[in-house]
Structures are given as structure tokens and as C-alpha cells.
Design a protein around this motif. Structure first.
Motif, short mmCIF file in Angstrom:
data_model
loop_
_atom_site.label_atom_id
_atom_site.label_comp_id
_atom_site.label_asym_id
_atom_site.label_seq_id
_atom_site.Cartn_x
_atom_site.Cartn_y
_atom_site.Cartn_z
N ILE A 152 0.84 -1.20 0.00
CA ILE A 152 0.00 0.00 0.00
C ILE A 152 0.88 1.25 0.00
CG2 ILE A 152 -1.86 -1.16 1.24
CD1 ILE A 152 -1.00 0.43 3.70
N SER A 153 0.28 2.34 -0.36
CA SER A 153 0.97 3.63 -0.31
C SER A 153 1.10 4.05 1.15
CB SER A 153 0.18 4.68 -1.09
OG SER A 153 0.66 5.98 -0.80
N SER A 154 2.24 4.64 1.49
CA SER A 154 2.43 5.11 2.85
C SER A 154 1.50 6.28 3.18
CB SER A 154 3.89 5.53 3.08
OG SER A 154 4.30 6.49 2.12
N HIS A 188 7.11 5.33 -1.95
CA HIS A 188 6.07 5.58 -0.95
C HIS A 188 5.21 4.33 -0.74
CE1 HIS A 188 6.98 9.85 -0.74
NE2 HIS A 188 7.02 9.87 -2.06
N HIS A 189 5.81 3.15 -0.85
CA HIS A 189 5.06 1.92 -0.67
C HIS A 189 5.66 1.07 0.45
CE1 HIS A 189 3.86 3.12 -4.76
NE2 HIS A 189 2.72 2.53 -4.46
N ASP A 231 7.89 -1.59 7.14
CA ASP A 231 8.47 -0.51 6.34
C ASP A 231 9.80 -0.97 5.75
OD1 ASP A 231 9.33 1.80 5.21
OD2 ASP A 231 9.05 3.05 6.98
N VAL A 232 9.83 -1.14 4.44
CA VAL A 232 11.04 -1.61 3.75
C VAL A 232 11.87 -0.44 3.21
CG1 VAL A 232 10.03 -3.82 3.10
CG2 VAL A 232 9.79 -1.85 1.56
N GLN A 233 11.47 0.79 3.48
CA GLN A 233 12.10 1.93 2.83
C GLN A 233 13.53 2.19 3.30
OE1 GLN A 233 9.59 5.41 2.48
NE2 GLN A 233 7.77 4.16 2.24
N SER A 234 13.96 1.53 4.38
CA SER A 234 15.35 1.63 4.79
C SER A 234 16.17 0.46 4.26
CB SER A 234 15.46 1.70 6.31
OG SER A 234 14.91 0.53 6.90
N SER A 235 15.53 -0.44 3.50
CA SER A 235 16.21 -1.61 2.95
C SER A 235 16.94 -1.25 1.65
CB SER A 235 15.21 -2.74 2.68
OG SER A 235 14.55 -3.12 3.87
#
Length: 296
Positions: A152-154, A188-189, A231-235
Motif C-alpha cells: 500500500i501507499s504510505s 512511498h510503498h 516498512d522496507v524503505q530503509s532496505s
């Protein structure tokens, strides 16, 4: 029928029913439940446990200002209604027909309605208005245990859905687009635990997902949930630029219920990698963030 119950204050709210062998079905019609509270147990108005195939039909009834309060991490689900099934029996066992749910509150999840291992049916014109959770700032009319994973979108982590449309459908493949290769994911996902209604399950901050792939190089393979979100945005995922590859995510926050269309605790994700963008440079066919002040 034609009954009004006001101001009950008990562990499991105004009416608590635990079904036993030989129990009869339940029908509630034209009743009003107002300002009842379940304190440390379940719903403020109606709590049903061990349904196991029994039918519960609630019609033309009003639920207003009922509260499910969590105490020492117990209870707080379903401000007006809570139901739990002790097995994964198929079929609709709960029906809401032309009921009104107004300003009910739950500490944890399901401001008006919460179900565990069972999916309700909604018939007629059911009205939901300002049912909230948490500190009262989040509108959340209904909820359930997590039944599937989603991307989903954050920007859509908290959704207020006024028309319940529960579904047992499980996606066979999820899509994650615009991933940078070799750099931290900056899109933003996020991955999320979803309930029957496609809403993020806000009460889960304990489960994890594992991320694996035979093609993509992944630096972080285990991610903890925060309010139902992974939250994978730091991966950092590395693969060929402008190409698509697949990975698998598996969550321990989902039980595989028999009535769902497929096992839902693990799902394949097709990841589309973008090209390098402004502020990045190509390095060994991946992208690398330029140092501050660098110019070419």
C-alpha cells in the motif's frame, strides 16, 4: 426485540454469550445499545465467543457511544460488537441488516465491529458514523484479525471506509514499483497486514516478515511490524536497472484460515526497478548515491 440497554459496565459489555454444544441461534431486532462499556474484556455492547456455525442475525438496531477499553493489553476490540470463532468454519454466521453504529470507540481496533476468525455479512442499509480507535482520533468502523498481506501507499496507512465490503480473496502476486537498485528504497510503498476490509491492521506491532529472493540481493531480510506496517524503505535491494524480478515475503502475523481462497501468510512480489535518477550515478549496473557536492 424492542429493547434498550444503557450504561452497562462489565468485563465483556452489556451482553456476553459463549456458545456451547446444543446452543440455539441468536436474533436481535429493533434494539438500542447506548453507552455500555467492556472493561478489559471485549465489546461494550455485544460479545459472542465460540460461535462455531451458529447464526447471529442483528437487524434494525442502534449502537451508540459504546466503548471497548483495553486494560493491561487485554480487550479493547469492537466498541459495539465482538465475535470470535473457535474454528475456521465456512459460511456467514453473522449478519448485520440495516443497523446504525454511531460514535462507538475501541482502544485497540474495530471502533464499532471486530471479528476474529469469522467474516460478517452486511445487508440492507447499515450506517456507520464516527466510530474511532486509539485515542479517538482515528476513524475505524470495523476490523478483523489480519487475513492477507498487501502493498500500500504510505499515504493510505489509515483508511476510513464507510461501506463494508469484506472479501476472502487473496492476491496471488503483489506489485512493488519504482524501486531503486543498490540504494535505499525511497518510494512511498510499504508491506502491510490487511484485514477482511483491506484495511491496515493497526494493532500489530509484534509480528515480522521475512524477505527472500533467488534473484535480488537483499540486505535486510527480517522486518518488524509497526502498527501493522512493515516498512522496507530503509532496505537496500540490488538488481538490474529497469528490469523486473521477484521476491517472496512471509509473515508470522497471519493464520491461514480455511475459508480464505488461498494461504495468505506468504506471497510473491514482482519488483520493478527504475533507472538511476538525479543525485545517483551508475555503478556496476546499479545506482549509487552521489556524495554531497559531487558534480560530473
Amino acid at each position: 426485540s424492542d429493547t434498550q440497554i444503557d450504561g452497562a459496565y462489565t468485563l465483556n459489555g452489556a451482553i456476553h454469550t459463549e456458545f456451547k454444544t446444543g446452543s440455539v441461534d441468536v436474533s436481535i431486532s429493533s434494539c438500542t445499545f447506548n453507552e455500555n462499556e467492556g472493561y478489559g474484556g471485549h465489546s461494550g455492547a455485544l460479545t459472542f465467543e465460540n460461535i462455531d456455525g451458529h447464526q447471529i442475525i442483528i437487524s434494525e438496531s442502534t449502537f451508540e457511544s459504546n466503548v471497548a477499553t483495553q486494560v493491561n493489553f487485554a480487550g479493547g476490540y469492537g466498541g459495539a460488537f465482538y465475535a470470535q470463532n473457535s474454528s475456521s468454519a465456512e459460511g456467514y454466521m453473522i449478519t448485520f441488516d440495516s443497523c446504525t453504529f454511531n460514535q462507538n470507540f475501541a482502544t485497540a481496533y474495530g471502533g464499532a465491529i471486530y471479528t476474529n476468525e469469522i467474516m460478517p455479512a452486511y445487508e440492507g442499509n447499515n450506517i456507520f458514523f464516527n466510530n474511532t480507535v486509539s485515542d479517538g482520533s482515528i476513524v475505524n468502523h470495523y476490523g478483523s484479525k489480519a487475513v492477507k498481506l498487501g502493498v500500500i501507499s504510505s499515504d493510505d496507512l489509515v483508511q476510513s471506509k464507510d461501506n463494508p465490503n469484506p472479501s476472502t480473496e487473496v492476491p496471488s502476486v503483489l506489485e512493488y514499483s519504482d524501486a531503486g537498485t543498490g540504494v535505499q528504497l525511497s518510494g512511498h510503498h510499504v508491506f502491510a497486514l490487511l484485514d477482511f476490509y483491506g484495511q491496515v491492521v493497526l494493532d500489530d506491532s509484534e509480528s515480522i516478515i521475512s524477505v527472500s529472493s533467488s534473484d535480488i540481493l537483499i540486505d535486510t531480510t527480517v522486518i518488524n511490524a509497526v502498527s501493522g506496517v512493515y516498512d522496507v524503505q530503509s532496505s537496500n535491494w540490488t538488481y538490474e536497472r529497469s528490469q523486473t524480478a521477484s521476491l517472496t515475503i512471509t509473515s508470522n502475523g497471519i493464520l491461514n484460515y480455511e475459508f480464505m481462497e488461498a494461504d495468505a501468510d506468504s506471497v510473491e512480489v514482482e519488483v520493478t526497478f527504475r533507472n538511476c535518477q538525479s543525485g545517483e550515478m551508475v555503478y556496476d549496473d546499479s545506482c549509487e548515491v552521489c556524495d554531497s557536492g559531487t558534480s560530473l
